[in-house]
Design a protein around this motif. Structure first.
Motif, PDB file in Angstrom:
ATOM      1  N   GLU A 133       6.669   5.157 -11.095  1.00 52.25           N
ATOM      2  CA  GLU A 133       7.142   5.222 -12.473  1.00 52.25           C
ATOM      3  C   GLU A 133       8.587   5.683 -12.534  1.00 52.25           C
ATOM      4  O   GLU A 133       9.384   5.181 -13.340  1.00 52.25           O
ATOM      5  CB  GLU A 133       6.252   6.169 -13.281  1.00 52.25           C
ATOM      6  N   ARG A 134       8.933   6.626 -11.687  1.00 53.96           N
ATOM      7  CA  ARG A 134      10.322   7.093 -11.648  1.00 53.96           C
ATOM      8  C   ARG A 134      11.261   5.947 -11.292  1.00 53.96           C
ATOM      9  O   ARG A 134      12.295   5.752 -11.934  1.00 53.96           O
ATOM     10  CB  ARG A 134      10.470   8.222 -10.625  1.00 53.96           C
ATOM     11  N   ALA A 135      10.908   5.185 -10.258  1.00 58.12           N
ATOM     12  CA  ALA A 135      11.762   4.077  -9.835  1.00 58.12           C
ATOM     13  C   ALA A 135      11.879   3.018 -10.923  1.00 58.12           C
ATOM     14  O   ALA A 135      12.970   2.490 -11.184  1.00 58.12           O
ATOM     15  CB  ALA A 135      11.223   3.469  -8.551  1.00 58.12           C
ATOM     16  N   GLU A 136      10.772   2.680 -11.552  1.00 58.31           N
ATOM     17  CA  GLU A 136      10.793   1.690 -12.634  1.00 58.31           C
ATOM     18  C   GLU A 136      11.659   2.173 -13.791  1.00 58.31           C
ATOM     19  O   GLU A 136      12.431   1.399 -14.370  1.00 58.31           O
ATOM     20  CB  GLU A 136       9.377   1.409 -13.122  1.00 58.31           C
ATOM     21  N   THR A 137      11.538   3.442 -14.124  1.00 56.83           N
ATOM     22  CA  THR A 137      12.312   3.992 -15.243  1.00 56.83           C
ATOM     23  C   THR A 137      13.790   4.021 -14.926  1.00 56.83           C
ATOM     24  O   THR A 137      14.636   3.684 -15.770  1.00 56.83           O
ATOM     25  CB  THR A 137      11.806   5.399 -15.590  1.00 56.83           C
ATOM     26  N   VAL A 138      14.131   4.415 -13.695  1.00 54.14           N
ATOM     27  CA  VAL A 138      15.533   4.417 -13.280  1.00 54.14           C
ATOM     28  C   VAL A 138      16.115   3.014 -13.375  1.00 54.14           C
ATOM     29  O   VAL A 138      17.236   2.814 -13.855  1.00 54.14           O
ATOM     30  CB  VAL A 138      15.668   4.986 -11.851  1.00 54.14           C
ATOM     31  N   ARG A 139      15.359   2.022 -12.935  1.00 51.81           N
ATOM     32  CA  ARG A 139      15.847   0.638 -12.983  1.00 51.81           C
ATOM     33  C   ARG A 139      16.078   0.182 -14.426  1.00 51.81           C
ATOM     34  O   ARG A 139      17.051  -0.509 -14.718  1.00 51.81           O
ATOM     35  CB  ARG A 139      14.868  -0.298 -12.275  1.00 51.81           C
ATOM     36  N   ASP A 143      10.822  13.112  -0.058  1.00 58.35           N
ATOM     37  CA  ASP A 143      11.857  12.226   0.466  1.00 58.35           C
ATOM     38  C   ASP A 143      11.636  10.787   0.008  1.00 58.35           C
ATOM     39  O   ASP A 143      12.595  10.072  -0.311  1.00 58.35           O
ATOM     40  CB  ASP A 143      11.949  12.313   1.989  1.00 58.35           C
ATOM     41  N   THR A 144      10.382  10.361  -0.085  1.00 59.64           N
ATOM     42  CA  THR A 144      10.082   9.050  -0.662  1.00 59.64           C
ATOM     43  C   THR A 144      10.510   9.006  -2.127  1.00 59.64           C
ATOM     44  O   THR A 144      11.043   7.995  -2.608  1.00 59.64           O
ATOM     45  CB  THR A 144       8.570   8.743  -0.551  1.00 59.64           C
ATOM     46  N   GLY A 145      10.320  10.125  -2.826  1.00 62.06           N
ATOM     47  CA  GLY A 145      10.693  10.206  -4.232  1.00 62.06           C
ATOM     48  C   GLY A 145      12.183  10.159  -4.488  1.00 62.06           C
ATOM     49  O   GLY A 145      12.605   9.914  -5.617  1.00 62.06           O
ATOM     50  N   LEU A 146      13.001  10.368  -3.466  1.00 65.41           N
ATOM     51  CA  LEU A 146      14.446  10.171  -3.577  1.00 65.41           C
ATOM     52  C   LEU A 146      14.838   8.766  -3.135  1.00 65.41           C
ATOM     53  O   LEU A 146      15.602   8.070  -3.818  1.00 65.41           O
ATOM     54  CB  LEU A 146      15.190  11.197  -2.728  1.00 65.41           C
ATOM     55  N   LEU A 147      14.320   8.328  -1.991  1.00 61.19           N
ATOM     56  CA  LEU A 147      14.725   7.029  -1.446  1.00 61.19           C
ATOM     57  C   LEU A 147      14.343   5.874  -2.360  1.00 61.19           C
ATOM     58  O   LEU A 147      15.152   4.961  -2.587  1.00 61.19           O
ATOM     59  CB  LEU A 147      14.101   6.824  -0.069  1.00 61.19           C
ATOM     60  N   VAL A 148      13.115   5.863  -2.876  1.00 66.01           N
ATOM     61  CA  VAL A 148      12.645   4.706  -3.633  1.00 66.01           C
ATOM     62  C   VAL A 148      13.501   4.453  -4.870  1.00 66.01           C
ATOM     63  O   VAL A 148      13.968   3.320  -5.082  1.00 66.01           O
ATOM     64  CB  VAL A 148      11.146   4.841  -3.968  1.00 66.01           C
ATOM     65  N   GLY A 167       0.792  -1.227   0.000  1.00 64.18           N
ATOM     66  CA  GLY A 167       0.000   0.000   0.000  1.00 64.18           C
ATOM     67  C   GLY A 167       0.817   1.265   0.000  1.00 64.18           C
ATOM     68  O   GLY A 167       0.394   2.283   0.554  1.00 64.18           O
ATOM     69  N   TYR A 168       1.993   1.226  -0.625  1.00 66.61           N
ATOM     70  CA  TYR A 168       2.905   2.369  -0.695  1.00 66.61           C
ATOM     71  C   TYR A 168       3.342   2.817   0.706  1.00 66.61           C
ATOM     72  O   TYR A 168       3.455   4.013   0.976  1.00 66.61           O
ATOM     73  CB  TYR A 168       2.282   3.527  -1.485  1.00 66.61           C
ATOM     74  N   LEU A 196      -1.751  10.180  -7.278  1.00 65.49           N
ATOM     75  CA  LEU A 196      -0.932  10.681  -8.377  1.00 65.49           C
ATOM     76  C   LEU A 196       0.546  10.691  -8.016  1.00 65.49           C
ATOM     77  O   LEU A 196       1.397  10.290  -8.818  1.00 65.49           O
ATOM     78  CB  LEU A 196      -1.390  12.082  -8.778  1.00 65.49           C
ATOM     79  N   ARG A 197       0.865  11.130  -6.809  1.00 72.46           N
ATOM     80  CA  ARG A 197       2.294  11.206  -6.482  1.00 72.46           C
ATOM     81  C   ARG A 197       2.888   9.831  -6.250  1.00 72.46           C
ATOM     82  O   ARG A 197       4.053   9.592  -6.591  1.00 72.46           O
ATOM     83  CB  ARG A 197       2.539  12.160  -5.319  1.00 72.46           C
ATOM     84  N   MET A 198       2.110   8.894  -5.690  1.00 68.65           N
ATOM     85  CA  MET A 198       2.617   7.538  -5.559  1.00 68.65           C
ATOM     86  C   MET A 198       2.857   6.913  -6.935  1.00 68.65           C
ATOM     87  O   MET A 198       3.855   6.240  -7.169  1.00 68.65           O
ATOM     88  CB  MET A 198       1.638   6.669  -4.768  1.00 68.65           C
ATOM     89  N   ARG A 199       1.941   7.159  -7.856  1.00 71.59           N
ATOM     90  CA  ARG A 199       2.084   6.621  -9.205  1.00 71.59           C
ATOM     91  C   ARG A 199       3.337   7.180  -9.889  1.00 71.59           C
ATOM     92  O   ARG A 199       4.065   6.453 -10.568  1.00 71.59           O
ATOM     93  CB  ARG A 199       0.840   6.964 -10.036  1.00 71.59           C
ATOM     94  N   LEU A 200       3.585   8.475  -9.699  1.00 67.53           N
ATOM     95  CA  LEU A 200       4.742   9.091 -10.343  1.00 67.53           C
ATOM     96  C   LEU A 200       6.046   8.598  -9.723  1.00 67.53           C
ATOM     97  O   LEU A 200       7.030   8.344 -10.436  1.00 67.53           O
ATOM     98  CB  LEU A 200       4.648  10.612 -10.242  1.00 67.53           C
ATOM     99  N   ILE A 201       6.078   8.435  -8.409  1.00 65.96           N
ATOM    100  CA  ILE A 201       7.271   7.897  -7.753  1.00 65.96           C
ATOM    101  C   ILE A 201       7.542   6.476  -8.234  1.00 65.96           C
ATOM    102  O   ILE A 201       8.696   6.112  -8.522  1.00 65.96           O
ATOM    103  CB  ILE A 201       7.109   7.939  -6.224  1.00 65.96           C
TER     104      ILE A 201
END
Length: 259
Positions: A235-241, A184-189, A153-154, A228-233
């Protein structure tokens, strides 16, 4: 001389809380040869923090345009000179020894790129409350934090505000993510999908719970914005990977050949 930068965004600080944060920075005992700087960036240009804090060369203060907490953290990151960057909000308190523990792990294990610590909620009456879901102390494998987060659940298994991270990785990821309330979640994840982390056994932060904190506002949990922000975070993590498939296990060196 190796340097750790504690970075703090500030907006309308409560004097007693900011002074407690300052005292927690100044009370840190560092490994031999290390120094600390406290980089405070105001979200605005009132200079309020300077009216509260004593004159101290450890404190490096600057003002700027209003832009929110993520922008303010990143402006502090731009001013920070250390190869290690430690987050501290202006109403929170570092526990004794946490900077030394962060430094010792990151200086001794080149694979580890970030550390987190157990966090205690600091209640208005001065009491503290621990979390009951902390992971085992030690190395955290790449991908573990991300997979736990998106399958629970994020909800993160570690507290992102306690992060200490190597500056090159933080910069490569764009610093704190420009989303409301979860920067901060958007950096850590995304950091957790491309590098090893480390979780300390000892509490590293007192996280103040009070009505004026950002995460206490009802808007922080508005369903549409939160989704929306959980979805974007995510997506960011998936894209970085996907873009950095061979980064895991590579040492992110410091700017000056430090840790």
């Amino acid at each position: 001389m190796p340097l750790i930068s504690v970075i703090t965004p500030s907006y309308r600080p409560v004097p007693e809380q900011l002074l407690e944060a300052y005292e927690s920075v100044r009370a840190q005992e560092l490994p031999r040869g290390w120094e600390v700087e406290w980089v405070i960036q105001e979200d605005g240009d009132t200079g309020a923090a300077l009216d509260i804090l004593p004159a101290d060369p450890v404190v490096r203060f600057a003002t700027g345009r209003r832009g929110g907490v993520a922008l303010t953290r990143n402006m502090a990151l731009a001013r920070a000179r250390g190869d290690l960057v430690k987050n501290l909000d202006h109403d929170d308190v570092l526990t004794p020894g946490v900077l030394a523990r962060d430094i010792e792990v990151l200086a001794s294990d080149p694979l580890v790129q970030w550390t987190t610590s157990p966090v205690l909620d600091l209640l208005p009456d001065g009491s503290t409350v621990a979390f009951d879901s902390d992971p085992a102390p030690g190395r955290i494998e790449p991908g573990h934090v991300f997979e736990h987060w998106r399958t629970h659940g994020y909800r993160l298994p570690v507290h992102p505000t306690s992060i200490c991270i190597r500056r090159p990785l933080a910069v490569a990821l764009g610093g704190w993510m420009g989303v409301p309330g979860s920067d901060d979640t958007g950096l850590l994840v995304p950091a957790s999908v491309v590098s090893y982390g480390y979780f300390h056994a000892e509490a590293g932060l007192l996280y103040r719970k009070w009505p004026g904190q950002e995460t206490a506002a009802s808007g922080h949990y508005a369903p549409m914005e939160w989704s929306l922000r959980m979805r974007l975070i995510e997506e960011r993590a998936e894209t970085v990977r996907k873009l950095w498939p061979d980064v895991v296990g590579v040492t992110w060196g410091g700017r000056g050949g430090g840790v």
